[in-house]
Design a protein around this motif. Structure first.
Motif, PDB file in Angstrom:
ATOM      1  N   ARG A 288     -23.376   9.313  -8.486  1.00 51.11           N
ATOM      2  CA  ARG A 288     -24.521   8.759  -8.705  1.00 51.11           C
ATOM      3  C   ARG A 288     -24.447   7.350  -8.540  1.00 51.11           C
ATOM      4  N   LEU A 289     -24.973   6.764  -7.864  1.00 51.34           N
ATOM      5  CA  LEU A 289     -24.851   5.141  -7.610  1.00 51.34           C
ATOM      6  C   LEU A 289     -25.828   4.295  -8.421  1.00 51.34           C
ATOM      7  N   PHE A 290     -25.415   3.547  -9.361  1.00 53.15           N
ATOM      8  CA  PHE A 290     -26.680   2.807 -10.021  1.00 53.15           C
ATOM      9  C   PHE A 290     -26.537   1.299  -9.313  1.00 53.15           C
ATOM     10  N   GLU A 291     -27.862   0.840  -9.028  1.00 54.28           N
ATOM     11  CA  GLU A 291     -27.938  -0.557  -8.386  1.00 54.28           C
ATOM     12  C   GLU A 291     -29.063  -1.194  -9.075  1.00 54.28           C
ATOM     13  N   MET A 292     -28.751  -2.438  -9.628  1.00 53.67           N
ATOM     14  CA  MET A 292     -30.018  -2.993 -10.544  1.00 53.67           C
ATOM     15  C   MET A 292     -31.082  -3.477  -9.888  1.00 53.67           C
ATOM     16  N   ARG A 293     -30.702  -4.090  -8.348  1.00 53.00           N
ATOM     17  CA  ARG A 293     -31.827  -4.685  -7.688  1.00 53.00           C
ATOM     18  C   ARG A 293     -32.758  -3.617  -7.388  1.00 53.00           C
ATOM     19  N   PRO A 294     -33.927  -3.523  -7.006  1.00 54.71           N
ATOM     20  CA  PRO A 294     -34.552  -4.874  -7.400  1.00 54.71           C
ATOM     21  C   PRO A 294     -34.985  -5.242  -8.791  1.00 54.71           C
ATOM     22  N   THR A 295     -34.910  -4.129  -9.617  1.00 53.34           N
ATOM     23  CA  THR A 295     -35.291  -4.262 -10.896  1.00 53.34           C
ATOM     24  C   THR A 295     -34.810  -5.681 -11.646  1.00 53.34           C
ATOM     25  N   ARG A 296     -33.623  -5.692 -11.318  1.00 55.46           N
ATOM     26  CA  ARG A 296     -33.148  -6.953 -12.015  1.00 55.46           C
ATOM     27  C   ARG A 296     -32.054  -7.764 -10.712  1.00 55.46           C
ATOM     28  N   GLY A 297     -32.485  -8.999 -10.641  1.00 52.04           N
ATOM     29  CA  GLY A 297     -31.989  -9.583  -9.439  1.00 52.04           C
ATOM     30  C   GLY A 297     -30.637 -10.291  -9.980  1.00 52.04           C
ATOM     31  N   THR A 298     -30.171 -11.257  -8.974  1.00 47.51           N
ATOM     32  CA  THR A 298     -28.656 -11.813  -9.266  1.00 47.51           C
ATOM     33  C   THR A 298     -29.126 -13.232  -8.605  1.00 47.51           C
TER      34      THR A 298
ATOM     35  N   ILE B  39     -25.311  11.843  -2.279  1.00 51.95           N
ATOM     36  CA  ILE B  39     -25.391  10.546  -3.041  1.00 51.95           C
ATOM     37  C   ILE B  39     -26.958  10.500  -3.674  1.00 51.95           C
ATOM     38  N   GLU B  40     -26.807  10.214  -5.050  1.00 51.76           N
ATOM     39  CA  GLU B  40     -28.226   9.818  -5.548  1.00 51.76           C
ATOM     40  C   GLU B  40     -28.396   8.553  -5.981  1.00 51.76           C
ATOM     41  N   VAL B  41     -29.022   7.925  -5.369  1.00 57.02           N
ATOM     42  CA  VAL B  41     -29.332   6.193  -5.782  1.00 57.02           C
ATOM     43  C   VAL B  41     -30.295   6.202  -6.929  1.00 57.02           C
ATOM     44  N   MET B  42     -29.768   5.213  -7.984  1.00 59.56           N
ATOM     45  CA  MET B  42     -30.648   5.033  -9.127  1.00 59.56           C
ATOM     46  C   MET B  42     -30.651   3.616  -9.136  1.00 59.56           C
ATOM     47  N   ARG B  43     -31.965   2.949  -9.220  1.00 56.50           N
ATOM     48  CA  ARG B  43     -32.450   1.664  -9.411  1.00 56.50           C
ATOM     49  C   ARG B  43     -32.488   1.083 -10.689  1.00 56.50           C
ATOM     50  N   ALA B  44     -31.243   1.111 -11.308  1.00 56.38           N
ATOM     51  CA  ALA B  44     -31.238   0.861 -12.831  1.00 56.38           C
ATOM     52  C   ALA B  44     -29.856  -0.229 -13.127  1.00 56.38           C
TER      53      ALA B  44
ATOM     54  N   MET C 278     -18.930  23.774 -11.780  1.00 53.84           N
ATOM     55  CA  MET C 278     -19.672  22.834 -10.924  1.00 53.84           C
ATOM     56  C   MET C 278     -18.701  21.484 -10.614  1.00 53.84           C
ATOM     57  N   THR C 279     -18.822  20.984  -9.461  1.00 51.69           N
ATOM     58  CA  THR C 279     -17.915  19.775  -9.401  1.00 51.69           C
ATOM     59  C   THR C 279     -18.424  18.347 -10.542  1.00 51.69           C
ATOM     60  N   THR C 280     -17.316  17.726 -11.039  1.00 50.39           N
ATOM     61  CA  THR C 280     -17.873  16.680 -11.766  1.00 50.39           C
ATOM     62  C   THR C 280     -18.510  15.606 -10.950  1.00 50.39           C
ATOM     63  N   GLN C 281     -19.473  14.946 -11.458  1.00 48.33           N
ATOM     64  CA  GLN C 281     -20.283  13.955 -10.641  1.00 48.33           C
ATOM     65  C   GLN C 281     -19.373  12.709 -10.963  1.00 48.33           C
ATOM     66  N   VAL C 282     -19.570  11.728 -10.012  1.00 45.43           N
ATOM     67  CA  VAL C 282     -18.860  10.383 -10.270  1.00 45.43           C
ATOM     68  C   VAL C 282     -19.929   9.465 -10.511  1.00 45.43           C
ATOM     69  N   THR C 283     -19.836   8.292 -11.456  1.00 42.39           N
ATOM     70  CA  THR C 283     -20.771   7.451 -11.463  1.00 42.39           C
ATOM     71  C   THR C 283     -20.274   6.104 -11.039  1.00 42.39           C
ATOM     72  N   ILE C 284     -20.993   5.516 -10.140  1.00 41.09           N
ATOM     73  CA  ILE C 284     -20.591   4.035  -9.416  1.00 41.09           C
ATOM     74  C   ILE C 284     -21.668   2.959 -10.023  1.00 41.09           C
ATOM     75  N   ILE C 285     -21.012   2.041 -10.581  1.00 38.97           N
ATOM     76  CA  ILE C 285     -22.056   0.947 -10.862  1.00 38.97           C
ATOM     77  C   ILE C 285     -21.866  -0.177  -9.868  1.00 38.97           C
ATOM     78  N   GLY C 286     -23.089  -0.483  -9.283  1.00 36.03           N
ATOM     79  CA  GLY C 286     -22.993  -1.513  -8.202  1.00 36.03           C
ATOM     80  C   GLY C 286     -23.221  -1.140  -6.785  1.00 36.03           C
ATOM     81  N   GLY C 287     -24.155  -1.177  -6.103  1.00 31.64           N
ATOM     82  CA  GLY C 287     -24.275  -0.907  -4.743  1.00 31.64           C
ATOM     83  C   GLY C 287     -24.056  -1.952  -3.733  1.00 31.64           C
ATOM     84  N   GLY C 288     -23.075  -2.741  -4.055  1.00 35.99           N
ATOM     85  CA  GLY C 288     -22.697  -3.721  -2.958  1.00 35.99           C
ATOM     86  C   GLY C 288     -21.508  -3.167  -1.948  1.00 35.99           C
TER      87      GLY C 288
END
Ligand SMILES: Cc1cc2nc3c(=O)[nH]c(=O)nc-3n(C[C@H](O)[C@H](O)[C@H](O)COP(=O)(O)OP(=O)(O)OC[C@H]3O[C@@H](n4cnc5c(N)ncnc54)[C@H](O)[C@@H]3O)c2cc1C
Length: 455
Positions: free
Chosen positions: A29-39, A115-120, A1-11
């Motif tokens: 796997r792209l993690f974006e904290m908004r809208p759970t947590r704002g800036t 791409i799997e987007v995670m809102r966290a 299986m190909t390694t998955q890459v984690t990206i923190i921040g969907g800007g």
């Protein structure tokens, strides 16, 4: 299986990186904290939200941002392509309809099968191939983790953002449309792309005094930090404090403009630039400010043409967080002591929308190359991309500050070229030649066909 890459921040950087990796067949796997947590600055839950101006700078092929964008397009930048697809008339600048632009990128990312987007919110840097692209407003918990990882006290300073007004609230019997020197729009605008609010000497002086007298928002940071305002984004009231004429020679300079009511050049102007595709919103160019909001609206309504202005957003200041890249990163954007960890975007000190996106492009491509056992790209410092990456990884660590793409980053030409225009053209030509030759040598292929900018 190909390694998955984690990206923190969907800007800007995170979405570009995610798309580059996913388009090379690697799961992300792209993690974006908004809208759970704002800036402090983002207003929506969209990916790649532009938080302030809607301009991505010059499209001219011999200007720093023009060169940078062209190099990025040649490498298949999804974000820059999307920006051109949502361009608004703005003279020789690339201004975009911010909502349409962010919506299009959000759909592109969600629509990508890899791409799997995670809102966290991520509060610790994970193991495995990772890109940290959390931007200037990185959440405090992650900031603390990065500080622990880098073993240094974290660096930050303050930037300021400009207000936006509704077009219908601008009094067009006073304000007038015109680009400086009546420059024609490169994007097809047939009248001036800017709305100009003219001021005579008395109006200008009264406005400057009101700016200086108005209450400002107190910032909880040591004076020493606040003094390090980023020169290109200085609040108008700070600029005004440097002398009565500072604004008239800065963002309010009237050169190249003629007030149709008087047939003369105004004493000073406030310029407004279209902010959305429907042309219902305009931002005040260079008018970033940190005045208290009630007082701010009152002071700005002293500007002729804006007496009845309806503000959809007022100006404010924000934190700008970045690591000490010269001591921590390679020009490949790899963390020196952990080669599968990359940093990208404004957090590395590549200031501005396009510079930040560029980091995502390079980090994304390089993660892909790392995982497929290809040599990583280290772009030539004679290209604008390479020059910016070289700067952030080789600058003097003690005084390291974020940097926008600019011609001063490029190494001197071998031969002296007289005249600024000719010199810029020579820099641009060398950048393109060296960039193209390097990509050929590295057998680099963009995953989408390069498009041409309109300039
Ligand atoms: C208020 C403000 C105004 C600016 N104005 C301009 C301007 O006018 N022109 C210009 O060229 N540049 C401007 N910049 C600078 C810079 O170009 C932008 O910040 C740009 O968006 C940076 O891109 P980025 O991808 O690095 O970060 P961002 O686009 O901010 O993306 C980072 C993302 O990471 C998310 N995030 C943060 N922490 C976490 C976490 N722990 N877990 C998960 N997600 C997280 C954030 O929600 C955000 O979506 C401005 C910056 C700010 C803050």
């Amino acid at each position: 299986m190909t390694t998955q890459v984690t990206i923190i921040g969907g800007g800007l950087a995170g979405t570009e990186a995610a798309w580059q990796i996913a388009s090379r067949g690697i799961p992300v796997r792209l993690f974006e904290m908004r809208p759970t947590r704002g800036t402090e600055a983002h207003l929506t839950d969209r990916l790649a939200e532009l938080v302030c101006s809607n301009s991505m700078g010059s499209t001219l092929p011999d200007r720093a941002l023009g060169i940078l964008k062209n190099e990025m397009l040649a490498m298949g930048s999804m974000v820059i392509q999307t920006a051109f697809e949502h361009a608004l008339p703005a003279g020789s600048a690339l201004a975009v309809s911010r909502d349409d632009f962010a919506q299009a990128i959000t759909e592109t990312i969600y629509g990508h099968p890899n791409i799997e987007v995670m809102r966290a919110e991520i509060t610790a840097i994970p193991a495995g191939p990772t890109i940290v692209a959390t931007g200037p407003l990185t959440s405090p918990d992650l900031t603390a983790q990065i500080q622990a990882l880098t073993g240094q006290s974290y660096l930050y300073f303050y930037d300021a953002m400009a207000p936006i007004v509704t077009a219908e609230s601008i009094d067009m019997s006073i304000a007038f449309r015109q680009s400086r020197y009546d420059r024609e729009s490169d994007l097809g605008g047939d009248e001036g792309d800017y709305i100009n609010c003219p001021l005579n000497k008395e109006e200008y002086e009264a406005f400057v005094h009101a700016l200086l007298d108005a209450p400002k928002i107190e910032l909880k940071a040591p004076d020493k930090e606040l003094e390090r305002y980023f020169e290109g984004c200085m609040p108008v009231e700070v600029l005004a404090g440097r002398g009565i004429q500072s604004l008239a020679f800065g963002p309010m300079r009237p050169i190249g403009l003629t007030d149709p009511r008087t047939g003369r050049r105004p004493y000073a102007v406030v310029q407004l630039r279209q902010d959305n595709i429907a042309a219902t919103l305009y931002n005040m160019v260079g008018f970033q400010t940190n005045l208290r909001w009630g007082a701010q609206a009152d002071v700005l309504r002293l500007i002729p043409g804006l007496q009845e202005a309806e503000f959809v957003r007022l100006g404010q200041m924000h934190r700008n967080t970045f690591i000490n890249s010269p001591t921590l990163l390679n020009p490949t954007l790899q963390f020196r002591t952990r080669p599968d960890l990359f940093f990208a975007g404004q957090i590395t000190g590549t200031e501005g929308y396009v510079g930040s996106t560029m980091g995502g492009l390079v980090a994304g491509i390089n993660v892909g190359r790392l995982l497929t056992n290809q040599p990583l790209l280290e772009l030539p410092p004679t290209s604008m991309m390479g020059a910016l990456l070289h700067y952030i990884t080789h600058a003097e660590p003690q005084n390291f500050q974020p940097m926008k793409a600019n011609m001063g980053l490029l190494p001197d030409l071998r031969q002296r070229v007289r005249g600024k225009q000719q010199r810029y053209a020579a820099y641009a030509e060398r950048a393109q030649t060296d960039h193209t030759a390097y990509l050929e040598r590295m057998k680099f292929e963009p995953t989408v066909s390069a498009i041409k900018s309109p300039a």
